[in-house]
Design an enzyme around this catalytic site. Structure first.
Site, mmCIF file in Angstrom:
data_model
loop_
_atom_site.group_PDB
_atom_site.id
_atom_site.type_symbol
_atom_site.label_atom_id
_atom_site.label_comp_id
_atom_site.label_asym_id
_atom_site.label_seq_id
_atom_site.Cartn_x
_atom_site.Cartn_y
_atom_site.Cartn_z
ATOM 1 N N ASP A 1 20.313 -33.570 -14.935
ATOM 2 C CA ASP A 1 19.126 -33.280 -14.141
ATOM 3 C C ASP A 1 18.314 -32.129 -14.765
ATOM 4 O OD1 ASP A 1 17.327 -32.993 -12.087
ATOM 5 O OD2 ASP A 1 18.828 -32.929 -10.500
ATOM 6 N N GLY B 1 10.924 -39.028 -13.485
ATOM 7 C CA GLY B 1 9.947 -39.990 -14.005
ATOM 8 C C GLY B 1 8.792 -39.361 -14.757
ATOM 9 N N TRP B 2 8.974 -38.081 -15.134
ATOM 10 C CA TRP B 2 7.884 -37.404 -15.841
ATOM 11 C C TRP B 2 7.683 -37.986 -17.236
ATOM 12 C CZ3 TRP B 2 9.512 -31.631 -14.673
ATOM 13 C CH2 TRP B 2 9.266 -31.365 -13.323
ATOM 14 N N ASP C 1 12.507 -37.217 -5.490
ATOM 15 C CA ASP C 1 13.637 -37.571 -4.630
ATOM 16 C C ASP C 1 13.256 -38.486 -3.464
ATOM 17 O OD1 ASP C 1 14.796 -35.799 -6.336
ATOM 18 O OD2 ASP C 1 15.697 -34.547 -4.777
#
Ligand code: GLA
Length: 395
Positions: free
Chosen positions: A152, A199-200, A220
């Protein structure tokens, strides 16, 4: 004769080498050949996850029918981490007294175990991240028997912010994911690599190149219809980036967490199946209603999600607030959901033409488990508010 022997030795060596390399190249596809299925602690337990809760989840998966339905990974999300010891090895905090013993327990149930970290110094919940201990952490995970890592981004953004250009920042992120991927591969243990960076920067375009088996495509999820629908119906035009070994991940399931009704959870599950999304249950598995279990374990819905061809679906048509989403399956049939995004029941329609089917088609209603027979040109039906009618359509 001598030359011939040399040539045959050369050919033999070439064959052996190419076999060795091709099987290495195929390793990621063999991992997550279909979208990963399992459970993750975050959506329900967040920072309350502990050893007993993970064992209870494993017990429930094994005994409830979920394991038989295909749920395999028991994934611990953030907040398991302790500090680093004098040699820099990551330790667990007091909620997880013995990670190796926990992994052994999960494995003894015929299941696999996942863990969570990130490329920054801190995780999203402020616990110890992997920077700059990536290789060491990968070795620790492998020694514990870990089978899946969610990685993450979180505090890594501080390095990206300090980069001298946006391109440089982007490259730093790619390098950070590649670094952990290589570290996992170097352990020799097959470990599914799950990218989480919301999703960047079009992650679906570069996710496979940094070794990702799946990558989050959004921020999220929350346990309410609006957020689930915003994410699920927002997955337009991503289908071509998914396939065996590498999947778009619109986040974990909220089915059974209580914030949506049965129709809404069937929408959630159906849409995720059409999207070939990972199916990671996010509820308390030791306290499931029969309806929750039925939604999570519907054999035909899971078969759509896990279809071996791995073709992610997309929107086929939209009429006001009703939308048809569908995907092709390995046997040539279609899975189509007629979704009603209205707050009231509405009529939806599937035109077979939209699937490239002229004239008659055979239609099966998945949730109703009912064959509707051969129909002419289209199927019209009432769809509950926020609900879905999920169909298998064959020429
Ligand atoms: C981020 C992720 C979530 C969860 C939390 C844990 O918000 O997107 O899925 O892992 O971090 O802190």
């Amino acid at each position: 004769m001598k030359t011939l022997t040399r040539i045959s030795i050369f050919v033999l060596v070439a064959i052996v080498l190419s076999l060795a390399f091709s099987s290495r190249a195929q390793a990621p596809a063999a991992l997550a050949a279909t979208p990963p299925m399992g459970w993750n602690s975050w959506n329900h337990f967040a920072d309350k996850v502990d050893d007993a809760g993970v064992r209870a989840a494993a017990d429930a998966i094994a005994s409830s029918g979920m394991k038989a339905a295909g749920y395999t990974y028991v994934n611990i999300d953030d907040t398991w981490e302790g500090t680093r010891d004098a040699s820099g090895n990551i330790t667990t905090n007091k909620k997880f007294p013995d990670m190796k013993a926990l992994a052994d327990y999960v494995h003894s149930k015929g299941l696999k175990i996942g863990i969570y970290s990130g490329p920054g110094p801190k995780t999203c919940a402020g616990y110890e991240g992997s920077y700059p201990h990536e290789e060491q952490d990968a070795k620790t995970y492998a020694a514990w028997g870990i089978d899946y890592l969610k990685y993450d981004l979180c505090s890594f953004t501080r390095f990206m912010d300090r980069a001298h250009s946006a391109d440089h920042g982007h490259q730093l992120m790619l390098d950070a994911y590649t670094k952990m991927h290589n570290a996992l591969v170097a352990t020799g243990r097959p470990i599914v690599f799950s990218l989480c960076q919301y999703g960047w920067q079009d992650v679906w375009k570069w996710g496979p190149s940094v070794g990702g088996n799946l990558w989050r495509t959004t921020g999220d999820i929350e346990d309410n219809y609006d957020r689930m629908a915003t994410i699920g119906f927002g997955q337009l035009a991503l289908a071509k980036y998914a396939g065996p070994g590498h999947w778009n991940d619109p986040d974990m399931l909220e089915v059974g967490n209580g914030g949506m009704n049965g129709d809404e959870y069937r929408t959630h599950m159906s849409l995720w199946a059409i999207l070939a999304a990972p199916l990671l249950a996010g509820n308390d598995l030791s306290k499931m209603t029969p309806e929750t279990l039925a939604i999570l374990t519907n054999h035909d819905v899971i078969a759509i999600d896990q279809d071996p061809a791995g073709h992610q679906g997309d929107r086929i048509s939209a009429l006001g607030m009703t939308e048809d989403w569908g995907r092709t399956l390995a046997d040539g049939s279609w899975a189509v959901g007629i979704f009603n995004r209205n707050d009231a029941p509405a009529e939806g329609v599937l035109r077979f033409d939209d699937l490239g089917i002229k004239g008659r088609a055979h239609v099966h209603d998945v949730w109703a488990a009912k064959d509707l027979g051969e129909l002419e040109r289209e199927y019209r039906t009432q769809v509950p508010a926020h609900g879905v009618v999920l169909l298998i359509v064959k020429k």
